[in-house]
Design a protein around this motif. Structure first.
Motif: not given
Length: 528
Positions: A63-70, A107-109, A135-141, A166-170
């Motif tokens: 799920d990539f929890a805690g991982f970062n992508f750019e 995806f939790k990243g 599915y985005v779960y506790s992730g940020t996009v 529990e996502e953060n979409i910004e």
């Protein structure tokens, strides 16, 4: 064992996660991006194959929890149209079959698009959880533009994500896209949203499905939608088996439950069966403030409102609706049906024409009201609405909504108790002369959009872009699409005003940057 060591071990596991033979064929072209996913060295996504690698891992159980992508480049998805026998992109996460069991993979990243775009996303799959992310779960996009997406499926569908928890979409934006589903929970950005936050996002799309359809999301429960706006169309379709017209559709959200919505706007056309609203189809135990709906037409059967179709225990303050509204029963220029204690409407107005088959439950402001709901310091244009009464039905207690002429609606003195210092403003050159919200990202009127910045006035009328700076002359005007693509530039030769014919293309919303001769700039959004 420290956090970095744990993440490193997780990465080792990627290569040994089980993948079925058929799935492996689909992911043959996947390429791991550079980086290691740490905050100081995020994965650097620059190709379609890099995104395919992310999908491969998530759809295999990581799920990539805690991982970062750019994302470091624009990415074209056109090639995916022929993938998987024409089914196109397989979403990052969603419902998968693993070891003979149906599981939800998420995806939790943290994915940062860095304001790059993804174009030509294509999905044609008769399954659920469809979008770039399933599915985005506790992730940020954040900071991502998706252009020219075409998505066809059943339910839980959105261009960015089919399902979010529990996502953060910004700062994510969808432009020139089409979403078609035969089932429920379809949104322009998110199919279904629970316990999350969506901030400063926009959608320009045509969306159609059966029940629960919305410009940003179909369903928002225990979440927040702040500073978002939409344009295009939202339509609930007929059930192919019984012919029943779908329900619960809105320009921003189909259904709100325990949600907060603030500083949102929509000019989407909304059509369907029951519970149809310019901003939201149904709002339950929620709060809405400083928002407006100005679509050309809001059309339904029962519970049809220019702002909200059916309101239950929801507080609405400092909002307005400027749409034509059509329906059969419980039809109002602002709200179709207003029910229960806690349904308090304060400092709101409506101006649209209201047409209904049942005139008993139709009115200029609220079509039908329960005895415990309250209306205070509200107004409606009785000439534009063609309705003599503010509130329909049989409960007229606690109804402080005054019918006004069009001329009176354009006078600040009419609106007693309203804050014209911090919340509202009124100017005959804006919003057809009706009051506007100072916080609105875009000020819109039916057929014309006018937006003001200090010293600069921008308007679009009849396909003509008009820019004026009365005090300081203009040096040039630059016009961009929402994805940052520069469309054209006007050299102003120190004029105080210029007019330009907009190109006959599919762009509905423009970002206009004016440069004054003194070097100052003003950037605004304008809608055709």
């Amino acid at each position: 064992m420290n956090k970095k060591t744990i993440k490193a071990l997780v990465l080792v596991l990627i290569a040994i996660l089980p993948i079925t033979t058929s799935a492996q064929d689909y992911y043959d072209a996947a390429v791991q991006p550079e980086g290691n996913g740490m905050a100081e060295n995020p994965y650097k996504v620059e190709t379609l194959e890099n995104l395919l690698w992310i999908a491969e891992q998530v759809n295999s159980g990581l799920d990539f929890a805690g991982f970062n992508f750019e994302q470091i480049k624009d990415i074209d998805f056109a090639a995916t149209r022929n993938w998987d026998e024409g089914r196109g992109w397989a979403s990052i996460g969603g419902v998968q079959i693993m070891n003979g069991q149906v599981v939800k993979l998420s995806f939790k990243g943290n994915y940062d698009g860095k304001n790059h775009k993804i174009s030509n996303l294509y999905i044609n799959r008769m399954t659920d959880f469809q979008g770039l992310f399933g599915y985005v779960y506790s992730g940020t996009v954040r900071n991502l533009i998706i252009e020219n997406a075409q998505i066809t499926g059943i339910e839980n569908m959105g261009v960015l994500a089919g399902y979010a928890f529990e996502e953060n979409i910004e700062n994510c934006h969808v432009t020139k896209s089409v979403i078609k589903g035969s089932g429920i929970y379809l949104g322009g950005l998110l199919g279904y949203q629970s316990d999350g936050t969506t901030v400063n996002c926009s959608v320009e799309a045509d969306i159609s499905g059966y029940d629960y359809i919305g410009g940003i999301t179909s369903w928002c429960i225990d979440g927040k939608i702040i500073g978002c706006w939409t344009t295009g169309s939202v339509k609930s379709i007929e059930n192919t088996t019984d012919g029943r017209l779908g329900r619960v559709a809105g320009g921003i959200a189909g259904f709100l439950s325990n949600c907060t919505m603030s500083e949102c706007m929509t000019t989407a056309r909304v059509e369907g069966g029951n519970q149809i609203g310019g901003l939201a189809g149904t709002a339950v135990k929620s709060t809405i403030e400083k928002s407006f709906a100005a679509g050309q037409l809001i059309k339904g059967i029962t519970y049809v409102g220019g702002f909200v179709g059916k309101n239950e225990e929801t507080s609405i303050s400092d909002c307005y609706a400027r749409s034509e509204v059509e329906g059969d029963v419980s039809v109002g220029g602002f709200i179709g049906s207003l029910d229960y204690t806690g349904s308090n409407i304060v400092r709101c107005y409506s101006t649209g024409k209201v047409t209904a088959h049942d005139n008993v439950t139709a009115a200029g402001f609220v079509g039908n009201k329960s005895y415990t709901a309250t209306i205070k310091d509200c107004y409606y244009d009785k000439e534009a609405s063609v309705q003599e009464k503010a509130v329909g039905g049989f409960s007229h207690n606690d109804c402080d909504c005054k019918p006004m002429t069009t001329e009176q609606m354009k006078s600040q003195t009419t609106f007693e108790g309203w804050d014209f210092n911090k919340v509202w403003s009124i100017d005959k050159s804006k919003n057809d002369g009706y009051p506007i919200l100072k916080s609105s990202p875009v000020t819109a009127s039916i057929g014309t959009t006018i937006i003001n910045e200090p010293d600069v006035r921008v308007s679009i009328t009849g396909g003509q872009l008009n820019v004026a700076s009365p005090r300081i002359p203009l040096a040039r005007v630059e016009t961009f699409a929402l994805d940052g693509t520069k469309l054209f530039e006007i050299k102003c030769n120190n004029a105080n005003a210029v007019t330009f014919s907009l190109p006959d293309d599919n762009h509905m919303v423009f970002v206009i940057r004016t440069i004054l001769v003194n070097g100052n700039t003003a950037t605004v959004k304008a809608m055709r």
